[in-house]
Design an enzyme around this catalytic site. Structure first.
Site, PDB file in Angstrom:
ATOM      1  N   ASN A 287      14.756  58.575  36.756  1.00 30.74           N
ATOM      2  CA  ASN A 287      16.156  58.971  36.972  1.00 30.74           C
ATOM      3  C   ASN A 287      16.264  59.540  38.376  1.00 30.74           C
ATOM      4  O   ASN A 287      15.283  60.041  38.914  1.00 30.74           O
ATOM      5  CB  ASN A 287      16.543  60.095  36.004  1.00 30.74           C
ATOM      6  CG  ASN A 287      16.703  59.605  34.593  1.00 30.74           C
ATOM      7  OD1 ASN A 287      16.352  58.476  34.274  1.00 30.74           O
ATOM      8  ND2 ASN A 287      17.225  60.460  33.751  1.00 30.74           N
ATOM      9  N   ASP A 355      14.517  58.527  29.671  1.00 29.57           N
ATOM     10  CA  ASP A 355      14.646  58.413  28.216  1.00 29.57           C
ATOM     11  C   ASP A 355      13.605  57.474  27.612  1.00 29.57           C
ATOM     12  O   ASP A 355      13.232  57.619  26.459  1.00 29.57           O
ATOM     13  CB  ASP A 355      16.054  57.921  27.858  1.00 29.57           C
ATOM     14  CG  ASP A 355      17.085  59.008  28.110  1.00 29.57           C
ATOM     15  OD1 ASP A 355      16.761  60.180  27.841  1.00 29.57           O
ATOM     16  OD2 ASP A 355      18.193  58.702  28.597  1.00 29.57           O
ATOM     17  N   LYS A 365      -1.545  45.856  39.346  1.00 30.77           N
ATOM     18  CA  LYS A 365      -0.202  45.532  39.839  1.00 30.77           C
ATOM     19  C   LYS A 365       0.224  44.186  39.273  1.00 30.77           C
ATOM     20  O   LYS A 365      -0.497  43.191  39.413  1.00 30.77           O
ATOM     21  CB  LYS A 365      -0.215  45.484  41.367  1.00 30.77           C
ATOM     22  CG  LYS A 365       1.165  45.211  41.929  1.00 30.77           C
ATOM     23  CD  LYS A 365       1.157  45.090  43.437  1.00 30.77           C
ATOM     24  CE  LYS A 365       2.527  44.640  43.914  1.00 30.77           C
ATOM     25  NZ  LYS A 365       2.555  44.270  45.302  1.00 30.77           N
ATOM     26  N   PHE A 401      20.743  70.958  30.371  1.00 32.09           N
ATOM     27  CA  PHE A 401      21.772  70.462  31.279  1.00 32.09           C
ATOM     28  C   PHE A 401      22.321  69.162  30.723  1.00 32.09           C
ATOM     29  O   PHE A 401      21.638  68.480  29.946  1.00 32.09           O
ATOM     30  CB  PHE A 401      21.168  70.194  32.662  1.00 32.09           C
ATOM     31  CG  PHE A 401      21.113  71.430  33.515  1.00 32.09           C
ATOM     32  CD1 PHE A 401      22.027  71.628  34.526  1.00 32.09           C
ATOM     33  CD2 PHE A 401      20.161  72.404  33.284  1.00 32.09           C
ATOM     34  CE1 PHE A 401      22.004  72.770  35.300  1.00 32.09           C
ATOM     35  CE2 PHE A 401      20.117  73.549  34.056  1.00 32.09           C
ATOM     36  CZ  PHE A 401      21.044  73.736  35.064  1.00 32.09           C
ATOM     37  N   LYS A 419      20.831  68.715  20.109  1.00 32.81           N
ATOM     38  CA  LYS A 419      19.530  69.165  20.625  1.00 32.81           C
ATOM     39  C   LYS A 419      19.104  70.486  19.989  1.00 32.81           C
ATOM     40  O   LYS A 419      17.936  70.825  19.998  1.00 32.81           O
ATOM     41  CB  LYS A 419      19.604  69.354  22.137  1.00 32.81           C
ATOM     42  CG  LYS A 419      20.102  68.137  22.888  1.00 32.81           C
ATOM     43  CD  LYS A 419      19.029  67.510  23.708  1.00 32.81           C
ATOM     44  CE  LYS A 419      19.582  66.358  24.528  1.00 32.81           C
ATOM     45  NZ  LYS A 419      18.555  65.646  25.251  1.00 32.81           N
TER      46      LYS A 419
END
Ligand code: C5P
Length: 482
Positions: A287, A355, A365, A401, A419
């Site tokens: 994020n 998430d 790779k 938050f 939550k």
């Protein structure tokens, strides 16, 4: 401009924004409006003028400038110690006098390498004391009297050496003797080379002084006179003036308890930054998050005397001084670190945790192939906020938050319940204004079981300071606001 600045000084003098809001019976946005309009309704002015009068100050109705009531000028004993920032002591003395303070001044031997007692003395119109044995003369004020006459002892700049002397109770010169002999609140504005500021010895001295109730105006980041960059520059003079007025709050001889120690003895866990969830050895899912808000919260808690464990994902910010830093990459690692940090009195989950993670992450790779992009299967990451909220060793206060794009308050309320946390600081993601991600400023609403509190748009540091104060209040009154 002048009104806004004086208004801030007044708020500091009267014990902070919340105290002023309570006194006026208004919310935070009203204070911003008064500031923006540079005027107060007459009834509100009268309330503030009365509060200021009780504190020993007279309030100018047009500019909100504070002038001491006759015979009530608070005495600030300014101690200037050695360092390149000593010259700022002159400006500081002048600004404190502008605010109606009466100045007495002492300079250490080190300070005299940078400025002369004569220049400070010319400015304050009084003798500047430098030597313990100056004061044995009948005509002079004895050092005990000098110490006792002060409503506030302000050491600015405070050198590493002087902090060390205070921490150990040494009294080998006039300045350190006065600090030991005074019962007035002690406010330090440290300034030193960044490596000295970061050194373990200075950290320990700093923490010890905070635990004893010494107040600090933390040094700022930036380029130093010595050519290095980092934390250690003397805080800006207006910030020191504000802190001095806050320490004098209550006015006259009545001093409020040090706010800086309001979280002393508490352990606070803060998550911050993003998590990186590997796709392969070089790619990851993440994020957007700079870690600024979480790091600022950790710093604000340290400044109030808390022991802070900062669990941070990969960020480019330095860890605030005084925290115990645990660096992690993934949500799983963050979860494990958070559990390992328990017990804690408070958990603040400010991290932007991914998430999902890739279940079948590749060890090397991944190569581009003719058959098209690789298949990725995503699995859910642990929800750290929810886990801590429902943990057998749940912290007394759990804060999360929420960044929302629409119906902020409703969504945040649902999140609070889902939550199981106590507070959610919800912010509107407003891409066009660049608010939230990586920005300096942020606008939040505090959602709890009480009615939502809309905080004015302010920088992330200010949000952190306010949150830390409200957390301290909440722990002090466990039945309140949770
Ligand atoms: O569900 P959402 O991601 O919007 O919730 C945001 C809040 O939950 C933040 O406080 C964030 O730190 C926390 N969170 C968490 N672990 C996750 C996801 C979010 O602690 N896996």
């Amino acid at each position: 401009m002048r009104f806004a600045r004086n208004f801030e000084h007044l708020i500091a003098l009267l014990g902070g924004s919340e105290a002023v809001q309570a006194r006026l019976g208004v919310g935070p946005s009203a204070l911003s409006n008064y500031k923006a309009r540079a005027s107060l309704p007459a009834t509100k002015f009268d309330l503030l003028a009365e509060a200021a009068r009780q504190a020993g100050w007279q309030l100018d109705p047009d500019t909100l400038a504070l002038a001491p009531l006759a015979g009530m000028r608070p005495v600030v004993l300014l101690i200037v110690t050695g360092g390149i920032a000593a010259y700022k002591g002159l400006d500081l003395a002048r600004r404190l006098m502008d605010q109606g303070c009466q100045l007495r001044a002492v300079m250490t031997r080190g300070a005299q390498q940078f400025i002369t007692p004569l220049s400070l003395s010319a400015l304050i119109g009084e003798k500047v004391y430098t030597d313990l044995f100056d004061l044995t003369d009948e005509a002079e004020m004895g050092h005990i009297n000098l110490a006792r006459s002060a409503d506030l002892v302000l050491v600015a700049p405070a050198s590493a050496h002087f902090m060390a002397k205070l921490a150990h109770g040494l009294a080998d010169d006039l300045a350190s003797t006065l600090c030991l002999a005074s019962e007035a609140p002690l406010l330090l504005a440290p300034a030193m080379n960044p490596v000295m500021w970061a050194s373990q010895a200075t950290r320990d001295n700093h923490d010890l002084l905070i635990r004893r109730g010494v107040q600090m105006v933390q040094p700022a980041d930036g380029d130093m006179a010595c050519g290095e960059t980092g934390t250690g520059r003397l805080a800006e003079v207006p910030d020191i003036v504000r802190a001095a007025l806050a320490a004098l709050a209550g006015g006259g001889r009545i001093i409020q308890p040090a706010k800086t120690a309001s979280l002393a003895g508490r352990h606070i866990l803060v998550t911050s930054g993003p998590t990186h969830e590997p796709i392969d050895q070089v790619r990851y899912i993440a994020n957007r998050s700079s870690g600024r808000q979480g790091h600022a919260i950790a710093a604000a808690c340290v400044a109030r005397g808390a022991q802070v464990t900062l669990i941070s994902g990969p960020v480019s910010l330095p860890a605030p001084h005084g925290v115990r830093l645990v660096q992690v990459e993934t949500a799983d690692e963050m979860m494990a670190a958070a559990e390992a940090a328990l017990p804690a009195d408070i958990a603040v989950c400010a991290a932007a945790v991914a998430d999902w993670r890739v279940e079948n992450a590749a060890s090397g790779k991944l190569k581009k192939q003719a058959g098209g992009p690789p298949e990725m299967r995503l699995v859910e990451n642990p929800d750290i906020l929810a886990s801590l909220s429902n943990h057998p060793r749940r912290p007394q206060l759990v804060v999360g938050f929420a960044a929302e794009t629409d119906t902020l308050i409703d969504h945040a309320r649902v999140k609070l319940a889902k939550k199981g946390c106590d507070w959610i600081l919800a912010n509107q993601v407003a891409q066009e204004q660049g608010l939230v991600f990586g920005a300096e400023h942020n606008q939040v609403v505090l959602i709890s079981n009480a009615p939502p509190e809309i905080w004015p748009e302010q920088d992330k540091q200010a949000i952190a300071e306010r949150l830390a104060d409200q957390m301290a209040d909440s722990l002090a009154r466990p039945d309140a606001a949770q």
